[in-house]
Write an enzyme that holds these catalytic residues in place. Sequence first.
Site, short mmCIF file in Angstrom:
data_model
loop_
_atom_site.label_atom_id
_atom_site.label_comp_id
_atom_site.label_asym_id
_atom_site.label_seq_id
_atom_site.Cartn_x
_atom_site.Cartn_y
_atom_site.Cartn_z
N ASP A 10 33.39 38.13 40.49
CA ASP A 10 34.80 37.80 40.67
C ASP A 10 35.55 38.38 39.48
O ASP A 10 34.95 38.75 38.47
CB ASP A 10 34.98 36.27 40.71
CG ASP A 10 36.45 35.87 40.85
OD1 ASP A 10 37.13 36.44 41.72
OD2 ASP A 10 36.93 35.03 40.07
N SER A 11 36.87 38.43 39.60
CA SER A 11 37.69 38.90 38.48
C SER A 11 37.61 37.95 37.28
O SER A 11 37.95 38.35 36.17
CB SER A 11 39.14 39.02 38.95
OG SER A 11 39.56 37.79 39.51
N CYS A 73 35.61 37.45 45.00
CA CYS A 73 37.05 37.66 44.80
C CYS A 73 37.69 38.19 46.08
O CYS A 73 37.22 39.19 46.64
CB CYS A 73 37.22 38.67 43.67
SG CYS A 73 38.90 39.13 43.31
N GLU A 153 44.36 27.91 36.25
CA GLU A 153 43.62 28.05 34.99
C GLU A 153 44.16 27.14 33.89
O GLU A 153 43.44 26.76 32.98
CB GLU A 153 43.63 29.51 34.55
CG GLU A 153 42.90 30.36 35.54
CD GLU A 153 42.35 31.64 34.96
OE1 GLU A 153 42.54 31.92 33.77
OE2 GLU A 153 41.71 32.37 35.73
N CYS A 185 42.50 33.01 48.27
CA CYS A 185 42.31 33.36 46.87
C CYS A 185 41.38 32.34 46.25
O CYS A 185 41.47 31.14 46.54
CB CYS A 185 43.67 33.34 46.15
SG CYS A 185 43.53 33.55 44.36
N HIS A 187 41.27 30.95 43.46
CA HIS A 187 41.84 29.90 42.61
C HIS A 187 42.49 28.76 43.39
O HIS A 187 42.71 27.69 42.84
CB HIS A 187 42.91 30.49 41.69
CG HIS A 187 42.36 31.23 40.51
ND1 HIS A 187 41.54 32.32 40.66
CD2 HIS A 187 42.49 31.02 39.18
CE1 HIS A 187 41.21 32.77 39.45
NE2 HIS A 187 41.77 31.99 38.55
N1 DGL Z 1 39.88 36.27 42.26
C1 DGL Z 1 41.21 36.66 42.72
C2 DGL Z 1 41.25 36.55 44.25
O1 DGL Z 1 40.54 35.79 44.87
C3 DGL Z 1 42.29 35.80 42.08
C4 DGL Z 1 42.49 36.06 40.61
C5 DGL Z 1 42.91 37.48 40.33
O2 DGL Z 1 44.06 37.88 40.67
O3 DGL Z 1 42.11 38.20 39.77
O4 DGL Z 1 42.02 37.26 44.84
#
Ligand code: DGL
Length: 269
Positions: A10-11, A73, A153, A185, A187
């Site tokens: 993931d990011s 992600c 976050e 997403c 988050h």
């Molecule tokens: N992990 C990203 C997503 O699910 C969200 C956070 C980001 O923008 O990196 O799209």
Amino acid sequence: MNEAAIGIFDSGMGGLTVMRALLDRLPNENFVYLGDTARLPYGTKSGETVLRYARQAADALIERDVKLLVIACNTASAYALGALQIAIPSIPVVGVIEPGAEAACAAAPNGRIAVIATEGTVNGGAYLRAIRQRNPRASIIQKACPLFVPMAEEGLTDGGIAAAVTQHYLAPLKSAAPDCLVLGCTHFPVLKNTIRDVIGSEIAIVDSAATTARAVKATLESKSLARNGLAPGERKFLVTDALERFVRVGQVFLDAAIDPAAVELIDLH
Ligand code: DGL
């Protein structure tokens, strides 16, 4: 191969919501999670950049001999799933968008679906394509909710500020009266209670984590890749920056403590 770990990337730490669902469904598997915390967010970056980052993250996990790769992600799944499946034919690569679209169609008897996600995921149109493939007559409304990422976050998941921002984003969706709302997403699941309060009780909320875990389990079984025995699996974490913050904030997303000794700082290139 069966003893090898499942790689997840993931990011940053949001993908730990997907790891949670995987741990619940596959408690005996070994996992290695990579969070590209140095370069978060992906959701505001171009498709080319997200693809380059995703390739580097995938390479780092392949070097660690994973047997299956989960792109946790949504933004990376939107831009890189097809390319990574072609680049890595030796192992299955699973994204979160197809399972999310599957769950959305199942929860939308009238085909009215709202999707909230990052700007990148919305602009890339991957949910539109994945939902239309399953239900060509679906009516889909999308909305980028970029502020939800830093809010999650910061721990701003309920209270006045969370409610006001959620109201701002979701009011236009609510008036379209969808059958379901897709949390597109990583988050967003931690904001679920506030989203539920704002959107009301009649609209189903769909989150791709559980359906992705189901898809991973089915893939392991169909390819005879499941780990043998009942011994609990190992969990390892790789991050590209801010290890201490990952340990502290990541537990909110994983809904469990993260052992700092299990986290390694790495470089991606
Ligand atoms: N992990 C990203 C997503 O699910 C969200 C956070 C980001 O923008 O990196 O799209």
